[in-house]
Design a protein around this motif. Structure first.
Motif, mmCIF file in Angstrom:
data_model
loop_
_atom_site.group_PDB
_atom_site.id
_atom_site.type_symbol
_atom_site.label_atom_id
_atom_site.label_comp_id
_atom_site.label_asym_id
_atom_site.label_seq_id
_atom_site.Cartn_x
_atom_site.Cartn_y
_atom_site.Cartn_z
ATOM 1 N N HIS A 45 0.853 -1.188 0.000
ATOM 2 C CA HIS A 45 0.000 0.000 0.000
ATOM 3 C C HIS A 45 0.890 1.239 0.000
ATOM 4 C CE1 HIS A 45 -2.515 3.238 1.725
ATOM 5 N NE2 HIS A 45 -3.492 2.632 1.082
ATOM 6 N N SER A 47 0.781 5.306 0.380
ATOM 7 C CA SER A 47 0.039 6.508 0.769
ATOM 8 C C SER A 47 0.767 7.714 0.186
ATOM 9 C CB SER A 47 -0.045 6.619 2.300
ATOM 10 O OG SER A 47 -0.657 7.837 2.682
ATOM 11 N N LYS A 49 0.929 11.586 -0.066
ATOM 12 C CA LYS A 49 0.527 12.886 0.468
ATOM 13 C C LYS A 49 1.505 13.926 -0.062
ATOM 14 C CE LYS A 49 -1.634 10.969 4.609
ATOM 15 N NZ LYS A 49 -1.665 10.935 6.095
ATOM 16 N N HIS A 53 5.730 10.103 0.235
ATOM 17 C CA HIS A 53 4.989 8.857 0.125
ATOM 18 C C HIS A 53 5.367 7.934 1.288
ATOM 19 C CE1 HIS A 53 4.793 9.509 -4.527
ATOM 20 N NE2 HIS A 53 4.149 10.448 -3.831
ATOM 21 N N GLY A 98 -6.890 1.910 3.864
ATOM 22 C CA GLY A 98 -5.458 2.135 4.029
ATOM 23 C C GLY A 98 -4.860 1.132 4.995
ATOM 24 N N GLU A 100 -2.168 0.880 8.378
ATOM 25 C CA GLU A 100 -1.458 1.628 9.421
ATOM 26 C C GLU A 100 -0.413 0.782 10.122
ATOM 27 O OE1 GLU A 100 -2.493 3.704 13.737
ATOM 28 O OE2 GLU A 100 -4.040 3.588 12.191
#
Length: 352
Positions: A45, A47, A49, A53, A98, A100
């Protein structure tokens, strides 16, 4: 592959649903345990932003236990959630929610299976995290000049990304650092309100060259090992712990805390070190400190195999290398001693 819960569940009373499925047993033999699932589902995964990343790569296993056993006894698959569907669930929930931490993702998957399928009695999710860390550029000696080269020591040829001090973290480049593996197991049962959440460290290999001893052990006709007043101490730590409270804990921070505690009790102060009279004592001090520092942890289990390094005997080679040898050792992986212990809070003993 799947860890055994450290806290064994209390037997739940017979439920109507369980009684209804007892008629599935058509023979004189009874299936006493069963389950099925998908193992080794690999997912990455990302992420994104802005320019920064973040990645998480997991290997996931999902196992379900159904109330009915008619798929076994009768070949009736009407209650079976296909393992391919379980695989797709991993990807779809990663996309929707997502990722975590291994613990949070395992909880998410286990809750989904119980909420989605009323005929599932138990969900067991195992997650192993791949140890990616951000590439780091050393700022003090080399500077990226923006033209595909580094300003600094020409002997390096390129930027030094190995420094651990004064580093700049890269926005989107990562390096695989398999110092130790972070894994988690979550077990949820429909008739047991206490969910089982286990975190673990696997494959943490450490070695120190002094301040380890092993003396005054049983001396009988079977003993050949002399007292070891100063020896090499090397082990590969496997450790797992179970949470009694999952609402107030930061799982990633707690995992790092346990790892740091193990390293501190093994190595001690960087300049002075710490004395270890046995692997058992070092193991116990680590487990005790984890329970002292993390009140959410109810029980912890640790295994430390003793990876031996034997002194090479040079007494027959005095003409070549005179004197005693304390520099050259022979690594011996097998056989090895194995030391383990489980430490629990006293008020939980009746439940273990």
């Amino acid at each position: 592959m799947f860890a055994t819960p450290l806290r064994q569940p209390q037997a739940s009373g017979s439920t109507d649903k369980l009684q209804n499925h007892q008629q599935d047993t058509p023979y004189q033999y009874e299936i006493t345990d069963h389950g099925y699932g998908k193992d080794a589902v690999k997912v990455l995964h990302v992420s994104r932003k802005g320019p920064v990343h973040t990645i998480h790569e997991f290997e996931v296993g999902t196992h379900l236990k159904l109330y009915s056993k008619k798929d076994y006894y009768q070949g009736n698959n009407s209650d079976v959630v296909a393992t391919d569907s379980q695989k797709n669930t991993v990807y779809l929930l990663a996309k929707k929610h997502g990722i975590e931490s291994p613990e949070m993702f395992a909880l998410l998957l286990a809750k989904h299976f119980l909420n989605k399928y009323s005929h599932v009695e138990e969900a067991h999710v195992h997650v192993e995290a791949y140890p990616w860390q951000r590439v780091c550029q050393e700022e003090t000696k080399t500077m990226w000049n923006g033209k595909g080269a580094c300003n600094g020591d020409p002997k390096l040829g390129n930027c030094n990304f190995s420094s651990i001090d004064d580093r700049q973290l890269h926005n989107h480049a990562f390096i695989f650092t398999p110092t130790a593996q972070h894994y988690s197991d979550v077990v949820m049962r429909r008739n047991d309100p206490k969910q089982t959440v286990i975190s673990g460290i696997k494959g943490l290999r450490v070695l120190k060259t002094t301040q380890s001893s092993f003396v005054n052990f049983v001396n009988d006709e079977f003993r050949s090992l002399p007292d070891q007043y100063d020896r090499i101490f090397s082990t590969v730590v496997d450790c797992s712990w179970e949470y009694s409270d999952t609402e107030s804990v930061n799982f990633s921070r707690a995992w790092q805390t346990v790892k740091n505690i193990i390293l501190k009790n093994f190595a001690g102060d960087p300049n002075i070190g710490v004395s270890s009279p046995s692997v058992q004592h070092t193991l116990y001090l680590s487990e005790k400190e984890v329970l002292d520092v993390l009140p959410q942890v109810s029980v912890i289990s640790m295994t430390m195999p003793n990876k031996h390094y034997f002194n090479f005997d040079t007494k027959h080679f005095q003409k070549i290398v005179p004197g005693d040898n304390n520099e050259v050792f022979i690594p011996v992986d097998k056989p090895h001693g194995t030391i383990y212990a489980q430490l629990a809070r006293k008020d939980l003993k009746s439940k273990l």
